[in-house]
Enzyme design. Structure first.
Site, PDB file in Angstrom:
ATOM      1  N   ASP A  21      43.729  34.630  43.504  1.00  0.00           N
ATOM      2  CA  ASP A  21      44.493  33.499  44.021  1.00  0.00           C
ATOM      3  C   ASP A  21      43.795  32.904  45.244  1.00  0.00           C
ATOM      4  O   ASP A  21      43.097  33.606  45.963  1.00  0.00           O
ATOM      5  CB  ASP A  21      45.910  33.978  44.373  1.00  0.00           C
ATOM      6  CG  ASP A  21      46.894  32.826  44.493  1.00  0.00           C
ATOM      7  OD1 ASP A  21      46.543  31.684  44.154  1.00  0.00           O
ATOM      8  OD2 ASP A  21      48.025  33.076  44.953  1.00  0.00           O
ATOM      9  N   HIS A  38      37.552  26.323  42.727  1.00  0.00           N
ATOM     10  CA  HIS A  38      37.416  27.088  41.474  1.00  0.00           C
ATOM     11  C   HIS A  38      35.941  27.399  41.188  1.00  0.00           C
ATOM     12  O   HIS A  38      35.619  28.489  40.723  1.00  0.00           O
ATOM     13  CB  HIS A  38      38.031  26.310  40.303  1.00  0.00           C
ATOM     14  CG  HIS A  38      39.516  26.120  40.424  1.00  0.00           C
ATOM     15  ND1 HIS A  38      40.375  27.162  40.701  1.00  0.00           N
ATOM     16  CD2 HIS A  38      40.304  25.016  40.309  1.00  0.00           C
ATOM     17  CE1 HIS A  38      41.618  26.706  40.749  1.00  0.00           C
ATOM     18  NE2 HIS A  38      41.604  25.402  40.521  1.00  0.00           N
ATOM     19  N   LEU A 132      31.200  48.580  30.984  1.00  0.00           N
ATOM     20  CA  LEU A 132      32.424  48.012  31.572  1.00  0.00           C
ATOM     21  C   LEU A 132      33.129  47.175  30.517  1.00  0.00           C
ATOM     22  O   LEU A 132      32.479  46.410  29.799  1.00  0.00           O
ATOM     23  CB  LEU A 132      32.058  47.106  32.759  1.00  0.00           C
ATOM     24  CG  LEU A 132      33.207  46.278  33.364  1.00  0.00           C
ATOM     25  CD1 LEU A 132      34.119  47.161  34.221  1.00  0.00           C
ATOM     26  CD2 LEU A 132      32.676  45.125  34.219  1.00  0.00           C
TER      27      LEU A 132
HETATM   28  C1  FPP Z   1      44.109  30.601  41.756  1.00  0.00           C
HETATM   29  O1  FPP Z   1      43.826  29.672  42.726  1.00  0.00           O
HETATM   30  C2  FPP Z   1      43.136  30.597  40.724  1.00  0.00           C
HETATM   31  C3  FPP Z   1      43.334  30.165  39.457  1.00  0.00           C
HETATM   32  C4  FPP Z   1      44.595  29.636  38.940  1.00  0.00           C
HETATM   33  C5  FPP Z   1      42.274  30.212  38.480  1.00  0.00           C
HETATM   34  C6  FPP Z   1      41.280  31.311  38.622  1.00  0.00           C
HETATM   35  C7  FPP Z   1      40.066  30.793  38.028  1.00  0.00           C
HETATM   36  C8  FPP Z   1      38.807  31.024  38.427  1.00  0.00           C
HETATM   37  C9  FPP Z   1      38.420  31.970  39.479  1.00  0.00           C
HETATM   38  C10 FPP Z   1      37.718  30.263  37.777  1.00  0.00           C
HETATM   39  C11 FPP Z   1      37.631  30.350  36.297  1.00  0.00           C
HETATM   40  C12 FPP Z   1      37.476  31.722  35.822  1.00  0.00           C
HETATM   41  C13 FPP Z   1      36.472  32.192  35.075  1.00  0.00           C
HETATM   42  C14 FPP Z   1      36.531  33.593  34.590  1.00  0.00           C
HETATM   43  C15 FPP Z   1      35.305  31.404  34.727  1.00  0.00           C
HETATM   44  P1  FPP Z   1      44.892  28.525  42.998  1.00  0.00           P
HETATM   45  O2  FPP Z   1      44.325  27.289  42.428  1.00  0.00           O
HETATM   46  O3  FPP Z   1      46.218  28.941  42.497  1.00  0.00           O
HETATM   47  O4  FPP Z   1      44.841  28.514  44.556  1.00  0.00           O
HETATM   48  P2  FPP Z   1      45.995  28.041  45.536  1.00  0.00           P
HETATM   49  O5  FPP Z   1      47.154  28.949  45.311  1.00  0.00           O
HETATM   50  O6  FPP Z   1      45.358  28.222  46.874  1.00  0.00           O
HETATM   51  O7  FPP Z   1      46.268  26.605  45.211  1.00  0.00           O
END
Ligand code: FPP
Length: 235
Positions: A21, A38, A132
């Site tokens: 997150d 991201h 893994l």
């Molecule tokens: C949370 O940050 C993150 C996500 C909803 C997506 C996680 C995705 C990635 C790390 C990239 C794609 C993954 C791969 C495996 C290629 P948020 O956007 O909810 O952050 P915030 O709460 O600060 O708005």
């Protein structure tokens, strides 16, 4: 003493699950568009996968896209899917080289077709790897997963089902439950992630935002895990 030296490598968690997150906040803090958060989140994914594999963690499960994430603006969803596609394309060779088995947890049928094809390709080419197991949760929701398991059990006409029957019908079937659940970015929630599987997991929440989650932060979580005494309901 460095953090790495504090780790007891004979008592590592076998399975680590992570709620990644804080990408959005990371970008916002820098006055950058969310997608840059991201993009940097993907860099962290690559580092943590490599690190987990190198210290001999057996299963790593990352929450990348929930069933609720479809509520986000269309361009953010498109950006995430684009990142996912390029991740799969760019990481296949290194997964093969590093003996990593790639799997997806979730209902992939709603994902764009080209991503479904890429997932099938990477999963197939890495399925016999043994170092893994890397699970990426995509269009994943734990309640939906449990409901699907219950429906499978009914379809199979299993009478008097056991806990094992439920476990055997989840996306995580045949994997050990997570020993450690990490959540970045400070929120004290489990957000519909692995509800059945985390019954006895140790939970570690850090304020660090996912793009800043470094090698040291990963070690910190493991050191903290190793300080806990796991009782599984006993004394
Ligand atoms: C949370 O940050 C993150 C996500 C909803 C997506 C996680 C995705 C990635 C790390 C990239 C794609 C993954 C791969 C495996 C290629 P948020 O956007 O909810 O952050 P915030 O709460 O600060 O708005």
């Amino acid at each position: 003493m460095s953090l790495r030296e504090k780790i007891d490598f004979l008592k590592l968690p076998q399975h680590i699950a992570i709620i990644m997150d804080g990408n959005g906040r990371w970008a916002q803090n820098k006055f950058l568009p969310r997608i840059i958060g991201h993009t940097n989140g993907v860099k962290t994914v690559k580092n943590i996968v490599e690190l987990a594999n190198s210290i001999n963690i057996k299963v790593l499960t990352l929450y990348a896209f929930s069933t609720e994430n479809w509520k986000r603006p269309k361009d953010e969803i498109f950006g995430l899917m684009t990142l996912l596609k390029s991740y799969l394309k760019s990481e296949l060779e290194s997964m093969i080289k590093n003996n990593i088995a790639f799997r997806v947890l979730g209902d992939t049928s709603r994902l764009p077709e080209e991503i479904q094809e890429e997932i099938a390709n990477v999963s197939e080419k890495t399925k016999d790897n043994t170092s893994l197991i890397l699970n990426i949760a995509l269009n994943y929701g734990s309640r939906q997963e449990i409901l699907k398991a219950v429906k499978n059990i009914i379809d199979k006409k299993i009478d008097n089902p056991t806990e094992q029957d439920i476990s055997d019908n989840l996306y995580t079937k045949s994997l050990p439950d997570p020993d450690l659940l990490i959540r970045t970015s400070g929120e004290m929630r489990v957000s519909n992630f692995l509800l059945w599987q985390i019954a006895y997991s140790e939970i570690y929440v850090t304020d660090v935002l996912w793009p800043d989650f470094s090698e040291e932060e990963f070690y910190k979580a493991i050191v903290e895990y190793q300080k806990r005494i796991r009782k599984f309901g006993g004394i």
